[in-house]
Write an enzyme that holds these catalytic residues in place. Structure first.
Site, PDB file in Angstrom:
ATOM      1  N   ASP A  92     -28.441  66.310  48.941  1.00  8.34           N
ATOM      2  CA  ASP A  92     -29.443  67.234  49.476  1.00  8.34           C
ATOM      3  C   ASP A  92     -28.777  68.596  49.669  1.00  8.34           C
ATOM      4  OD1 ASP A  92     -27.823  66.946  51.675  1.00  8.34           O
ATOM      5  OD2 ASP A  92     -29.364  66.153  52.996  1.00  8.34           O
ATOM      6  N   ASP A 272     -35.830  58.311  48.438  1.00  7.66           N
ATOM      7  CA  ASP A 272     -34.690  57.985  49.292  1.00  7.66           C
ATOM      8  C   ASP A 272     -35.222  57.851  50.697  1.00  7.66           C
ATOM      9  OD1 ASP A 272     -34.926  60.999  49.870  1.00  7.66           O
ATOM     10  OD2 ASP A 272     -33.437  60.311  51.326  1.00  7.66           O
ATOM     11  N   CYS A 310     -35.305  35.518  48.436  1.00 10.11           N
ATOM     12  CA  CYS A 310     -34.340  36.582  48.103  1.00 10.11           C
ATOM     13  C   CYS A 310     -33.030  36.027  47.545  1.00 10.11           C
ATOM     14  CB  CYS A 310     -34.075  37.406  49.358  1.00 10.11           C
ATOM     15  SG  CYS A 310     -32.930  38.762  49.116  1.00 10.11           S
ATOM     16  N   CYS A 312     -30.173  38.035  47.458  1.00 12.63           N
ATOM     17  CA  CYS A 312     -29.067  38.905  47.887  1.00 12.63           C
ATOM     18  C   CYS A 312     -27.940  38.069  48.493  1.00 12.63           C
ATOM     19  CB  CYS A 312     -29.553  39.952  48.888  1.00 12.63           C
ATOM     20  SG  CYS A 312     -29.647  39.381  50.593  1.00 12.63           S
ATOM     21  N   CYS A 315     -28.850  36.369  51.818  1.00 13.47           N
ATOM     22  CA  CYS A 315     -29.817  35.265  51.738  1.00 13.47           C
ATOM     23  C   CYS A 315     -29.359  34.114  50.850  1.00 13.47           C
ATOM     24  CB  CYS A 315     -31.163  35.773  51.240  1.00 13.47           C
ATOM     25  SG  CYS A 315     -31.997  36.853  52.420  1.00 13.47           S
ATOM     26  N   HIS A 354     -29.111  43.030  52.714  1.00 11.47           N
ATOM     27  CA  HIS A 354     -30.421  42.460  52.429  1.00 11.47           C
ATOM     28  C   HIS A 354     -31.487  43.542  52.263  1.00 11.47           C
ATOM     29  CE1 HIS A 354     -34.025  40.144  52.350  1.00 11.47           C
ATOM     30  NE2 HIS A 354     -34.499  40.982  53.254  1.00 11.47           N
TER      31      HIS A 354
END
Lengths: 390, 390
Positions: A92, A272, A310, A312, A315, A354
C-alpha cells in the site's frame, strides 16, 4: 511489468477470471491477498503460505518505513529477500496509516507532516516519498498515495463537498505518484485508487480521471471504512465493473467471505483484508458452514476439527485429508479452545493457517466455478452452506 | 513398557550411548526432551518437532490437570491424541509446580493442599493423585511425586537435616507412587527421583533406597534450583554414574549446552530444560560458536542466519542447506532482529525452532561421537567452538 489476461467472464454477473503476470510470478484471479504488515503475515511462516496456495501477499509501506527502515530494506534489495517470500508482493502507499494517526498528523496539498509513532521523529510523507519507499521495497504492485476519505470523523458524516475536495487531491496525488514512479524507473506496476466517498457521481469522476492517466491497474479505496453495510454494497455495485475491463481491479480492505463473493460478482479481481488473520487471533474462525467462536465453552470437549470439510494443516494435519473424508490427523476444537484459554502461541498459529486457507480456498472455488461457467450456482451453494451453521 | 539397551560406553568418562524402547516408540540416548507444558511446546508445531528430530517431549502434569483438566484428557484417551504428538511423552509429577505455589500450598506427609491458581478451587495433590492424572495422560514415562528440596528459601540455605527429612519423605512418596501406579495397571514406566539437596551422603542414601524399589528408570532431581554452579557440578559428578548401569538416567531441568555435555560425561541419558524455548522467546539464541543476543543493535543489518553452520528451518529455510555450505534460504539476523523489535510472533516461532534444533542436534552429535568412540575429542572441539564467539 504487469500483464493482465482476461480468461473468462461470467454471464450472470460482472465476475471475471483472469491471470496477472508480475515480476515475481503469475497470479490467478480472483485472488485474496494475505496481509503481511511488518514483513510477516502474523504468525505464519512463508512455507505455510506457499502450502496453503497464497500467490501474492501485502506489505505495509508505512510500517516498513518505520521499522526496519529504508537502510535495512535497501541493503536486502527489497522486501522479498528480507522476508523470504519470493512470489509477488503488493504494497500500500502508507497513506491510510498516516491518515490514521489522527491529531498526530497534518495533511496539506504537498503531503502529510507527522510524528513517528515509534520514536517521535518529525517525518513527511508525500506521493514522491511513498514512491521512493515502495521502489526500495521493490513490490510487484505499488499503490499511489491517496487520501482515504473517511465515512465519518468525530461524529460528522463526510459531505459530498468534502468528499469531492478529498477525491480531487487524490487525483493530483495520483499524477505526482505516477510521475515519481516513472522518474525512479521502477520496473514494477503502479495502481491508481478510485475515491469519492459514498457518492456515485464522485466515484464516476474519480474513475474517469484515473483512466485518463492510464494506470496498469486500479483499486477502489475508501470502502470498509466504517460505513453501513448497504453503503458499501452500493459502492461495490457501482464502481468496479466501470473500470477498464482489460486491467486488474482491486477492492481495498474488504472483507468477509460474503463480501468477497459479492465483490467478485461486482467485477473485482483482487482483495485484501486483515479479517482472517486478526479474527484468528481473537478466536473467530471462518468455515464452510459459517463462523465459529472458538472461545465458546461448547467446544471444550469437541473432537472435531474447526471445519470438517477443510484440508488445511490445522484441520487435517500433514495428511491433508479432511475429517469428512475420514482424515483424523488434524487438531481438535477442544485442543484449540484449550490453547486459546492458556494463551499459547500455537493457538493463533493454527487458527491463522485455517482462516487464510479458508479465504484462499474460497477464491480457488470461485476460480473453478468461473472456469466451469457455473458461478451463479456456486454463489447459491456458498450462501446456503454458510447459512447452515457450524 | 520400558526397555533400555546400553549400546556403548565411553572410556574417557561415564558417558553412555543407549536405546530406550517405550510404548510410543524408540528413543536414542543421550537425548534432550523439549518441554511442552500445556500440551504444546510453546510456538512449535508438532510437525516442526518431528522435522528437527525430537524423539520424546515433556508434558507438565500440574498444568494439564488445571487446564484442560481430567475430563477432557480422558475423553481423548491421553495427551498424545489431544496434542497430536504420536511419539513418546514424559510427564513430571506436578510436585515441583505445587511446591512453587509458595504460601498458597501446605505440604504434609499425606500430600499437598493448595488453591488452584486458575480458579481458586481447593485442591489436593498426593502420590496417588499424581499417578491417577499421569495414568489419564498416558505418558510413556511417568515420574513419582517427590518434594523438590530447595537450595534456599527466603534467604535460608537448606541444612543437611532439612534435606534429609525432605528426601526421606520423597522416598516414602516413591513407594506410594509405585503402589498406586501398579494398582492402576498403568502400562507405561514410572521413574524414581533421587533427592538429597547438595549433600552427597544424602544423595547416596536416596539412591540406594530407590534402587531397592527397582524402578525401570531413575531421575536426579533438585539440581538447577538456584544453587551455585559449582554445587550443581558437584552433584552431577556424584550421583548419575552411581545409578544402575542397565537403567536410563534422567537429569531434571538441566541446562545450558555446556551442562548437557558435562551431564553426558557424568553418565546422564536424558535431559529436559525450558532454556532453549524460553530463551528463544527472549531473543537469546544458542549457536555452535556461542550464544547470540538477537536484540543487540549490531544485528540490525546482518544478513547472516543465526548460526552459519545450522540446517534448521530458521537458518536454512526449506533447502536444509546451511549458510556455510552455500545455502541462502534462511532468515537473516536482521529480519529476526526486526521481528523481535516489532513483537511479531514469527520471531519466537523461528528462534524457538532454531534453539531446539541446536539442542537436539547437539545430542545427535554426542551420540555420533559415542558411536564412533570419540567423545573425548568431541568435548574438546565443542568447548573450543562454543568459546570462539558468534
Amino acid at each position: 511489468m504487469l500483464q493482465f489476461d482476461l480468461l473468462a467472464t461470467d454471464s450472470s454477473s460482472h465476475a471475471r477470471r483472469g491471470q496477472l503476470t508480475l515480476n515475481h510470478g503469475v497470479v490467478q484471479t480472483p485472488i485474496f491477498m494475505p496481509v503481511g504488515t511488518y514483513g510477516t503475515v502474523k504468525g505464519v511462516m512463508p512455507r505455510s503460505l506457499e502450502e496453503m496456495g497464497a500467490q501474492i501477499i501485502l506489505g505495509n509501506t508505512f510500517h516498513l518505513w518505520m521499522r526496519p527502515g529504508q537502510d535495512v530494506m535497501s541493503s536486502f534489495g527489497g522486501l522479498h529477500a528480507f522476508e523470504q517470500w519470493h512470489k509477488p508482493i503488493l504494497t500500500d502507499s502508507g497513506g491510510f496509516q498516516v491518515w490514521s494517526l489522527g491529531d498526530m498528523r497534518k495533511i496539506t496539498e504537498e503531503g502529510v507532516h507527522f510524528a513517528s509513532p515509534v520514536n517521535g521523529d518529525k517525518l513527511f510523507m508525500s506521493p514522491e516519498v511513498s514512491m521512493q519507499i515502495q521502489t526500495t521495497l521493490n513490490s510487484d504492485i505499488a499503490m499511489q498515495l491517496d487520501e482515504c476519505t473517511p465515512y465519518e470523523l468525530k461524529g460528522h458524516i463526510t459531505t459530498a463537498d468534502e468528499a469531492r475536495r478529498s477525491m480531487e487531491m487524490s487525483i493530483r496525488w495520483a499524477k505526482r505518484s505516477q510521475n515519481e514512479f516513472h522518474r525512479l524507473n521502477n520496473p514494477n506496476a503502479l495502481f491508481g485508487i478510485v475515491q469519492g466517498g459514498m457518492f456515485e457521481h464522485l466515484r464516476q469522476e474519480s474513475l474517469e480521471q484515473l483512466v485518463e492517466l492510464d494506470f496498469p491497474g486500479y483499486a477502489v479505496g475508501g470502502v470498509s471504512v466504517g460505513e453501513p453495510k448497504e453503503d458499501m454494497r452500493r459502492i461495490m455495485a457501482h464502481t468496479p465493473h466501470r473500470l477498464p475491463a482489460n486491467k486488474p481491479r482491486y477492492l481495498m480492505g474488504v472483507g468477509t467471505p460474503e463480501d468477497l463473493v459479492q465483490g467478485v460478482a461486482s467485477g473485482v479481481d483482487m482483495f485484501d483484508c486483515v479479517m482472517p488473520t486478526r479474527n484468528a487471533r481473537n478466536g473467530t474462525v471462518f468455515t464452510r458452514y459459517g463462523d465459529l467462536k472458538l472461545r465458546n465453552a461448547r467446544h471444550k470437549q469437541d473432537h472435531q476439527p474447526l471445519d470438517t470439510s477443510c484440508t488445511c494443516h490445522a484441520c487435517a494435519g500433514t495428511s491433508g485429508v479432511s475429517w469428512d473424508q475420514g482424515g483424523r490427523g488434524g487438531f481438535s476444537r477442544a485442543y484449540l479452545h484449550h490453547l486459546d484459554r492458556c494463551g499459547e502461541m500455537l493457538g493463533p498459529m493454527l487458527t491463522t493457517i485455517h482462516n487464510l486457507h479458508y479465504y484462499l480456498n474460497l477464491m480457488q472455488d470461485v476460480r473453478n466455478a468461473l472456469d466451469n461457467n457455473r458461478f451463479a450456482e456456486f454463489r447459491q451453494q456458498f450462501a446456503t452452506e454458510r447459512a447452515r451453521g457450524v
